[in-house]
Design a protein around this motif. Structure first.
Motif, PDB file in Angstrom:
ATOM      1  N   SER A  26       0.814  -1.218   0.000  1.00  0.00           N
ATOM      2  CA  SER A  26       0.000   0.000   0.000  1.00  0.00           C
ATOM      3  C   SER A  26       0.844   1.262   0.000  1.00  0.00           C
ATOM      4  O   SER A  26       0.482   2.253  -0.641  1.00  0.00           O
ATOM      5  CB  SER A  26      -0.949   0.017   1.201  1.00  0.00           C
ATOM      6  N   THR A  27       1.971   1.239   0.683  1.00  0.00           N
ATOM      7  CA  THR A  27       2.821   2.436   0.717  1.00  0.00           C
ATOM      8  C   THR A  27       3.340   2.751  -0.685  1.00  0.00           C
ATOM      9  O   THR A  27       3.311   3.900  -1.131  1.00  0.00           O
ATOM     10  CB  THR A  27       3.981   2.269   1.706  1.00  0.00           C
ATOM     11  N   LEU A  30       0.391   4.068  -2.829  1.00  0.00           N
ATOM     12  CA  LEU A  30       0.000   5.426  -2.464  1.00  0.00           C
ATOM     13  C   LEU A  30       1.030   6.455  -2.918  1.00  0.00           C
ATOM     14  O   LEU A  30       0.664   7.561  -3.339  1.00  0.00           O
ATOM     15  CB  LEU A  30      -0.226   5.526  -0.954  1.00  0.00           C
ATOM     16  N   ILE A  43      -5.828  10.119  -3.178  1.00  0.00           N
ATOM     17  CA  ILE A  43      -5.759   8.831  -2.481  1.00  0.00           C
ATOM     18  C   ILE A  43      -4.567   8.775  -1.521  1.00  0.00           C
ATOM     19  O   ILE A  43      -4.573   8.018  -0.556  1.00  0.00           O
ATOM     20  CB  ILE A  43      -5.725   7.660  -3.491  1.00  0.00           C
ATOM     21  N   TYR A  44      -3.564   9.593  -1.775  1.00  0.00           N
ATOM     22  CA  TYR A  44      -2.380   9.609  -0.908  1.00  0.00           C
ATOM     23  C   TYR A  44      -2.746   9.948   0.541  1.00  0.00           C
ATOM     24  O   TYR A  44      -2.047   9.548   1.464  1.00  0.00           O
ATOM     25  CB  TYR A  44      -1.324  10.588  -1.428  1.00  0.00           C
ATOM     26  N   LEU A  46      -4.666   8.583   2.358  1.00  0.00           N
ATOM     27  CA  LEU A  46      -4.831   7.335   3.108  1.00  0.00           C
ATOM     28  C   LEU A  46      -3.550   6.897   3.811  1.00  0.00           C
ATOM     29  O   LEU A  46      -3.578   5.987   4.638  1.00  0.00           O
ATOM     30  CB  LEU A  46      -5.332   6.225   2.187  1.00  0.00           C
ATOM     31  N   LEU A  49      -3.458   6.276   7.584  1.00  0.00           N
ATOM     32  CA  LEU A  49      -3.970   5.055   8.211  1.00  0.00           C
ATOM     33  C   LEU A  49      -2.806   4.147   8.589  1.00  0.00           C
ATOM     34  O   LEU A  49      -1.771   4.154   7.928  1.00  0.00           O
ATOM     35  CB  LEU A  49      -4.910   4.319   7.255  1.00  0.00           C
ATOM     36  N   LYS A  51      -0.276   1.169   8.694  1.00  0.00           N
ATOM     37  CA  LYS A  51       0.189   0.332   7.601  1.00  0.00           C
ATOM     38  C   LYS A  51      -0.486  -1.048   7.597  1.00  0.00           C
ATOM     39  O   LYS A  51      -0.841  -1.563   6.546  1.00  0.00           O
ATOM     40  CB  LYS A  51       1.712   0.178   7.660  1.00  0.00           C
ATOM     41  N   ARG A  54      -3.846  -0.569   5.950  1.00  0.00           N
ATOM     42  CA  ARG A  54      -3.702  -0.288   4.513  1.00  0.00           C
ATOM     43  C   ARG A  54      -3.284  -1.553   3.764  1.00  0.00           C
ATOM     44  O   ARG A  54      -3.825  -1.861   2.704  1.00  0.00           O
ATOM     45  CB  ARG A  54      -2.660   0.799   4.271  1.00  0.00           C
ATOM     46  N   TYR A  58      -5.050  -3.596   0.808  1.00  0.00           N
ATOM     47  CA  TYR A  58      -4.264  -3.832  -0.407  1.00  0.00           C
ATOM     48  C   TYR A  58      -4.305  -5.320  -0.773  1.00  0.00           C
ATOM     49  O   TYR A  58      -4.572  -5.680  -1.920  1.00  0.00           O
ATOM     50  CB  TYR A  58      -2.821  -3.376  -0.193  1.00  0.00           C
TER      51      TYR A  58
END
Length: 87
Positions: A26-27, A30, A43-44, A46, A49, A51, A54, A58
């Motif tokens: 997810s990182t 994003l 969306i960045y 997010l 939240l 990890k 996220r 993901y």
């Protein structure tokens, strides 16, 4: 990827290397989204939240991506440079 001690033998997720750092899942997604010139870049936000949360979303999205987004036999390629994939 050896530089980051990342095991490439079972590469089964999205990996981004930028600014001499390695990001996954997810990182990574994003950070790519943040660079896009469109409403999708929001969306960045997010990233705030945790990890684990996220990455859970993901992984769930990755597992069911064909049900969510569909599956195509071929990749879309713009003709004559009239369109761009990303801006």
């Amino acid at each position: 990827m050896e530089k980051f001690n990342y095991d490439c033998s079972s590469l089964d997720t999205f990996v981004l290397i930028t600014d001499n750092k390695l990001y996954t899942k997810s990182t990574a997604a994003l950070l790519v989204g943040k660079k896009l010139k469109s409403p999708i870049s929001i969306i960045y936000l997010l990233i705030v939240l945790p990890k684990f949360l996220r990455d859970f979303v993901y992984d769930l999205t990755a597992k069911h991506r064909y049900k969510i987004f569909g599956r195509r036999d071929v990749c879309y390629i713009p003709e004559n440079g009239s369109e761009k994939f990303l801006e």
